[in-house]
Each structure stands twice: as C-alpha cells, then as structure tokens.
Design a protein around this motif. Structure first.
Motif, PDB file in Angstrom:
ATOM      1  N   ALA B   2       9.134  65.183   0.202  1.00  0.00           N
ATOM      2  CA  ALA B   2       9.687  65.618  -1.199  1.00  0.00           C
ATOM      3  C   ALA B   2      10.330  67.145  -1.301  1.00  0.00           C
ATOM      4  CB  ALA B   2       8.468  65.571  -2.133  1.00  0.00           C
ATOM      5  N   ARG B   3      10.943  67.307  -2.305  1.00  0.00           N
ATOM      6  CA  ARG B   3      11.560  68.697  -2.286  1.00  0.00           C
ATOM      7  C   ARG B   3      10.981  69.271  -3.823  1.00  0.00           C
ATOM      8  NH1 ARG B   3      18.109  68.688  -2.746  1.00  0.00           N
ATOM      9  NH2 ARG B   3      17.277  67.141  -4.073  1.00  0.00           N
ATOM     10  N   MET B   4      10.080  69.892  -3.533  1.00  0.00           N
ATOM     11  CA  MET B   4       9.327  70.282  -5.015  1.00  0.00           C
ATOM     12  C   MET B   4      10.288  71.436  -5.594  1.00  0.00           C
ATOM     13  SD  MET B   4       6.607  68.734  -5.040  1.00  0.00           S
ATOM     14  CE  MET B   4       5.574  68.015  -4.091  1.00  0.00           C
ATOM     15  N   LYS B   5      10.429  70.928  -7.027  1.00  0.00           N
ATOM     16  CA  LYS B   5      11.184  71.839  -7.727  1.00  0.00           C
ATOM     17  C   LYS B   5      10.496  72.175  -9.311  1.00  0.00           C
ATOM     18  CE  LYS B   5      14.826  73.022  -5.176  1.00  0.00           C
ATOM     19  NZ  LYS B   5      14.937  74.092  -4.776  1.00  0.00           N
ATOM     20  N   PHE B   6      10.998  72.985 -10.052  1.00  0.00           N
ATOM     21  CA  PHE B   6      10.532  73.255 -11.480  1.00  0.00           C
ATOM     22  C   PHE B   6      11.691  72.746 -12.231  1.00  0.00           C
ATOM     23  CE2 PHE B   6       7.229  76.331  -9.895  1.00  0.00           C
ATOM     24  CZ  PHE B   6       6.072  75.412 -10.601  1.00  0.00           C
ATOM     25  N   ILE B   7      11.219  72.229 -13.436  1.00  0.00           N
ATOM     26  CA  ILE B   7      12.503  72.374 -14.508  1.00  0.00           C
ATOM     27  C   ILE B   7      11.908  72.708 -15.873  1.00  0.00           C
ATOM     28  CG2 ILE B   7      12.414  69.819 -14.578  1.00  0.00           C
ATOM     29  CD1 ILE B   7      15.141  69.773 -15.084  1.00  0.00           C
ATOM     30  N   CYS B   8      12.552  73.243 -16.608  1.00  0.00           N
ATOM     31  CA  CYS B   8      12.233  73.601 -17.740  1.00  0.00           C
ATOM     32  C   CYS B   8      13.274  73.170 -18.779  1.00  0.00           C
ATOM     33  CB  CYS B   8      11.915  75.211 -18.034  1.00  0.00           C
ATOM     34  SG  CYS B   8      11.131  75.453 -19.764  1.00  0.00           S
ATOM     35  N   ASP B   9      12.885  72.444 -19.824  1.00  0.00           N
ATOM     36  CA  ASP B   9      13.502  71.943 -20.887  1.00  0.00           C
ATOM     37  C   ASP B   9      13.528  72.673 -22.009  1.00  0.00           C
ATOM     38  OD1 ASP B   9      14.593  70.220 -22.639  1.00  0.00           O
ATOM     39  OD2 ASP B   9      13.541  68.448 -22.433  1.00  0.00           O
ATOM     40  N   ALA B  10      14.660  73.546 -22.249  1.00  0.00           N
ATOM     41  CA  ALA B  10      15.002  74.466 -23.497  1.00  0.00           C
ATOM     42  C   ALA B  10      14.752  73.871 -24.753  1.00  0.00           C
ATOM     43  CB  ALA B  10      16.188  75.178 -23.125  1.00  0.00           C
ATOM     44  N   GLU B  11      15.018  72.214 -24.755  1.00  0.00           N
ATOM     45  CA  GLU B  11      14.584  71.871 -26.124  1.00  0.00           C
ATOM     46  C   GLU B  11      13.486  71.533 -26.399  1.00  0.00           C
ATOM     47  OE1 GLU B  11      17.306  69.679 -28.415  1.00  0.00           O
ATOM     48  OE2 GLU B  11      18.100  71.838 -27.717  1.00  0.00           O
ATOM     49  N   ARG B  12      12.532  71.517 -25.612  1.00  0.00           N
ATOM     50  CA  ARG B  12      11.052  71.426 -25.709  1.00  0.00           C
ATOM     51  C   ARG B  12      10.276  72.673 -25.743  1.00  0.00           C
ATOM     52  NH1 ARG B  12       8.557  65.786 -23.940  1.00  0.00           N
ATOM     53  NH2 ARG B  12      10.282  64.372 -24.472  1.00  0.00           N
TER      54      ARG B  12
END
Lengths: 77, 221
Positions: B2-12
């Motif tokens: 796996a390639r671990m990442k974060f993503i933040c949804d600014a809509e939420r």
C-alpha cells in the motif's frame, strides 16, 4: 618585411583563438547532489507484529478492510 | 504494498478539531507539539473552508533530502519516519517542509529546541513494535495492530480519510460523484488555478440524460 607582418598576424590570431577556446573549459556551476542513506536503526515492518505474524497479504487485507470502514456509502443502500 | 496517504475533504470538515485531540490523546503528545492541526481558509466569511493538515508522507519528501544526519526513512507502506536517536534537532526539515509538519518541543529554558517530532501515520518508529520505548519516543503503533491512524478513524464527518491512497481515491471519487461536487474545492484547480475562461467540469446533475444514482457508484451496491 611582409613576411614578418604575416607571421606576427598569424601568431596573434592563433593566440586570440586559444584565448577564446579557454572559455570552453568552464567548470560545472551546480553542486553535485548525493542521495543520503538512512543511518538510523532498522525498523521492523508492521506485518511482522503479532496480529499478522509476517503474513503480508493478511496485513494488506486488514488495512484495506479497515480503510473501507471509512466509506459510509457502504453502510447505506 | 500500500501507499499510505491522508486526504481531507474540505466540503465535510467542520473544524471540530477532533482529529487534533485524537492524535494528542493517542500518542500522549506534549504541550506545544501539534502533529496535526486544522487550518481554516477565509475564517468567518460565509463559505469558509477548513482542512486538517499534518505530515503528508510525501513520495519525494524534502525533509529526507535536507536532513544532514540522514535520520529519515520510508517504510514499505510509504510512511515517512525518522530515528529520534539520530536527530540533532537542527530544524532543516522544518524549513524544507511545505506543510510545517516537523514540530520541536520547546519546554526548556533559553529557547531550547528538542528533537523533531512529527506525524508517524500511527506507525511508531525504529523501536520494537508496541514497546514502551516506541511509545515514549514516537507514540502508539496502530498499523502494527491492524488499525489506521487515530485522527482519520476518529473523524466524525469522515472528512479526513487515511489509508492506502488507491482505496482513499476510490472512496473520495464515489463521494464526489454522489453529491455532484467537491473535487474542485480542494484539488489541482484550487492549488494551481484554472486557465482563464475555461469552465469547470460539468456536474452530474447538469448533464442531460438519466440522473446519477443516489449511491454514485454507477448503480452497483
């Protein structure tokens, strides 16, 4: 007399040409970058821990399942 | 792997800071060190957006490139970690990081700058997994327990997602398709601008023809 002038002109032009070529010997201006190598302690991969016992596939499946828990669209229909 | 990442949804993201609290509590982070924080753009203005930021575990990490003692390493999962026993606290990584992820404890006299501390993606560090030494230096190793980062799993609105980048991209894509917007809020066009006069991509509800299914995955359940 004429011959001497021609010889001196030839020497002068050769000298000027050599001086001009000296500019081609310019050295590299950018620094040479060498990739660093980690010099710390070795780390054991997470799949070597007790819940997985070295089974990479078990670890990856667990991670994938866990990640899908963040998808609430799986919980509604 | 796996390639671990974060993503933040600014809509939420609702700026509740539960990710910050979860991180602090999970790893017993000292006062003054913030591995994760919530940044708000246009604060107080209608339409403000918040985003949770921490180490992004870059594929080509600048902190690794500038470290004079080479104390950084990358795990097979793509998590950027460092050896605190080797770190000299010079702060080069802090200057190099575009996200301000490296933190330095400053609880001593005369502006003491301690060894660098940063988000570990809850993957601990180069100490035996689950050991007391690992917890004291780097915090809990949740990956070795089969869990994902506490901040992402704690997020109440699931704005912050953590895990394999491919899986996260699928989740986010499904979400953006279902609600018909969102990918333009925090993405390439926001970061780098959109060419003048070029309209954004049409939303699913704007397109003629059959309406997009409610679950947004093409009718599959």
């Amino acid at each position: 007399m004429m011959r001497r002038i021609l010889t001196s002109l030839l020497i002068a032009s050769t000298g000027a040409g050599l001086l001009g070529l000296a500019g081609c010997g310019e050295r590299e201006q950018t620094a040479h970058y060498e990739d660093g190598r980690y010099r710390g302690k070795p780390d054991t991969p997470p799949y070597m821990a007790a819940p997985f016992g070295g089974d990479v596939m078990k670890y990856e499946n667990a991670m994938r399942t866990r990640a899908q828990n963040q998808n609430e669209y799986n919980r509604i229909d | 792997m796996a390639r671990m990442k974060f993503i933040c949804d600014a809509e939420r993201c609702i700026e509740c800071n539960s990710c910050v609290v979860a991180c602090k509590q999970e790893h017993n982070i000292p006062w003054g060190v913030n591995r994760r924080r919530v940044v708000t753009l246009n604060d107080g203005v209608p339409g403000e957006r918040s985003i949770s930021a921490a180490c992004m575990h870059c594929s080509d990490a600048p902190c690794m490139a500038v470290c004079p003692v080479d104390c950084f390493y990358k795990t097979a999962d793509g998590v950027v970690l460092h050896d605190k026993d080797l770190c000299i606290g010079c702060g080069y990584c802090f200057y190099a990081c575009p996200f301000g992820a490296p933190q330095f404890p400053q609880d001593g006299a005369f502006g003491l700058r301690g060894k660098m501390d940063k988000c570990t993606f809850c993957a601990g560090g180069p100490e035996p997994d689950g050991s007391e030494a690992e917890f004291q230096k780097y915090g809990r190793n949740r990956l070795a327990e089969g869990k994902l980062p506490a901040c992402a799993e704690m997020c109440s609105t699931k704005a912050l997602l953590g895990g394999d980048g491919d899986v996260l991209a699928d989740i986010y894509r499904q979400r953006a398709m279902a609600r018909g917007k969102g990918s333009e809020v925090w993405g390439w066009a926001t970061a780098y601008g959109r060419p003048e006069g070029k309209p954004s991509a049409p939303r699913p509800q704007d397109k003629p023809g059959p309406k997009a299914p409610a679950n947004g995955n093409g009718g599959k359940s």
